[in-house]
Design a protein around this motif. Structure first.
Motif, PDB file in Angstrom:
ATOM      1  N   ARG A 223     -13.838  43.795 -25.939  1.00 36.30           N
ATOM      2  CA  ARG A 223     -13.146  43.417 -24.699  1.00 36.30           C
ATOM      3  C   ARG A 223     -11.854  44.217 -24.597  1.00 36.30           C
ATOM      4  NH1 ARG A 223     -13.554  38.544 -21.556  1.00 36.30           N
ATOM      5  NH2 ARG A 223     -12.041  38.799 -19.889  1.00 36.30           N
ATOM      6  N   ASP A 227     -10.202  43.266 -18.290  1.00 35.66           N
ATOM      7  CA  ASP A 227     -11.553  42.678 -18.241  1.00 35.66           C
ATOM      8  C   ASP A 227     -12.667  43.712 -18.327  1.00 35.66           C
ATOM      9  OD1 ASP A 227     -10.468  40.155 -18.066  1.00 35.66           O
ATOM     10  OD2 ASP A 227     -10.486  40.145 -15.870  1.00 35.66           O
ATOM     11  N   LEU A 229     -15.559  45.354 -20.383  1.00 37.25           N
ATOM     12  CA  LEU A 229     -16.389  44.953 -21.520  1.00 37.25           C
ATOM     13  C   LEU A 229     -17.270  46.116 -21.961  1.00 37.25           C
ATOM     14  CD1 LEU A 229     -17.660  41.453 -20.313  1.00 37.25           C
ATOM     15  CD2 LEU A 229     -15.699  41.948 -21.794  1.00 37.25           C
ATOM     16  N   SER A 329     -15.298  35.985 -32.851  1.00 39.54           N
ATOM     17  CA  SER A 329     -14.556  36.972 -32.047  1.00 39.54           C
ATOM     18  C   SER A 329     -13.170  37.096 -32.672  1.00 39.54           C
ATOM     19  CB  SER A 329     -14.469  36.454 -30.602  1.00 39.54           C
ATOM     20  OG  SER A 329     -13.367  37.032 -29.950  1.00 39.54           O
TER      21      SER A 329
END
Ligand SMILES: NC(=O)c1ccc[n+]([C@@H]2O[C@H](COP(=O)([O-])OP(=O)(O)OC[C@H]3O[C@@H](n4cnc5c(N)ncnc54)[C@H](OP(=O)(O)O)[C@@H]3O)[C@@H](O)[C@H]2O)c1
Length: 333
Positions: A223, A227, A229, A329
């Motif tokens: 990430r 925003d 990805l 994560s």
């Protein structure tokens, strides 16, 4: 006819080891007017001699130390197994040589920082050998993204895998920092960072570990700020695949041969328009890499790939391995 000044002379390079990839660099150097390979060093005198004879290299040294002590060598190419990169890079810098170190320089950011500290203290050039970054196809990709060809970048997908046939290979050796992410996935990391134009903030990953303890396969999710990805995947026990896809708000760009750049071409698809194929003249990426680092040495300038890029690589690789180990994560850096 006057003598060429020392600034015009090709940089005299030595190769540290008889690694297979050394042959590709020699072929690149043959096309370069900025670089020449003058010596090779190996742990074995016979291997050094055989490599020198096979590639038309003048001097063969029977140890790495002897190569580093060669006064005619100005710069060292380090294509050792991954886990030996930083130690020998620092030894070469301490011997007064500039260094081009094979990818990935190291998976530990602090070791990469140590290598660049040594280069800066010595006033020498150090660069990580991601040859694909020097290819015109890669430069065109970045230029297209900068010109807004596909709008805002939102998604990136990068793949690099091949079936590793051998049972014994430095790539399978955990003690030498083998693994699919280290060997081929590092290109996907490099590609995602380049396409995003930023460093990732968080990553997650899953790996499949083989009997020797290295990752045979890895899938990662990165990430980036804004925003953006990216998904990356790499492997040693799957069919060969090389791909980079960058998807924006208004279209996408696909590279079918992003890393080797043997058949360079970019397919640009914009919403509501016919796909456009941007053909690129094939060029030897190893030659371009040598040209860049050799010019940096002669001109006293930074190479294309310096400290910040190498640290960004290592921080991301380290975070991907941490995320896989923790099944979570994790933040990068
Ligand atoms: N940029 C690219 O396109 C590209 C492509 C392939 C590989 N690479 C990178 O280049 C590096 C070398 O890869 P490669 O496939 O060329 O490796 P390789 O053929 O296995 O060669 C590695 C060399 O390192 C030396 N070495 C020293 N200690 C060793 C040890 N404990 N075990 C094995 N070898 C040892 C050996 O040379 P001596 O016996 O002469 O001392 C050996 O020939 C890796 O970092 C890899 O990621 C880059």
């Amino acid at each position: 006819m006057g003598l060429a000044s020392s600034q015009d002379r090709p940089v005299a390079w030595g190769i540290l080891s008889t690694a297979r990839i050394g042959g590709a660099l020699v072929a690149g150097a043959r096309e370069s007017s900025a670089a020449g390979i003058v010596a090779v060093g190996s742990r074995s005198a016979a291997s050094a001699r055989a490599f020198a004879d096979a590639h038309g290299i003048a001097r063969a040294h029977d140890s790495y130390e002897a190569l580093l002590a060669d006064p005619d060598v100005e710069a060292i190419y380090v294509p050792l197994p991954n886990g030996m990169h930083v130690d020998w890079t620092i030894r070469a810098l301490q011997a007064g040589k500039h260094v081009l170190c094979e990818k990935p320089m190291d998976r530990r950011p602090e070791r990469v920082a140590e290598a660049f500290d040594a280069a800066e203290q010595a006033g020498l050039v150090l660069s990580e050998a991601f040859m694909w970054r020097h290819n015109p196809q890669t430069l065109r990709l970045r230029a297209l993204l900068d010109s807004g060809a596909i709008g805002d970048v939102r998604l990136i997908r990068a793949s690099f895998s091949f079936p590793l046939a051998a049972d014994v290979d430095v790539r399978l050796d955990a003690a030498l920092d083998g693994g699919a992410l280290m060997d081929v996935g590092c290109y996907c990391v490099s590609g995602a960072r380049l396409a995003a134009g930023a460093e990732p903030e968080r990553v997650s990953a899953q790996t499949v570990t083989g009997p020797s303890g290295v990752d045979l396969r890895l899938c990662g999710l990165l990430r980036f700020p804004g925003d953006v990805l990216a998904t990356i995947d790499c492997g040693f026990d799957v069919a060969a695949r090389d791909e980079l896809e960058v998807v924006g708000s208004d279209g996408r760009i696909v590279l079918a041969d992003p890393w080797h750049c043997r058949a360079p071409a970019l397919v640009v698809e914009r919403s509501g328009a016919e796909a456009e194929v941007v053909e690129i003249e094939p060029v030897n990426s190893y030659r371009l890499e040598l040209d860049d680092v050799s010019a940096a040495i002669r001109e006293g300038r930074a190479p294309l790939l310096g400290r910040e890029d190498a640290l960004g690589q290592a921080r991301t690789i380290d975070a991907l391995y941490r995320a896989a180990a923790e099944d979570a994560s994790v933040p990068v850096g």
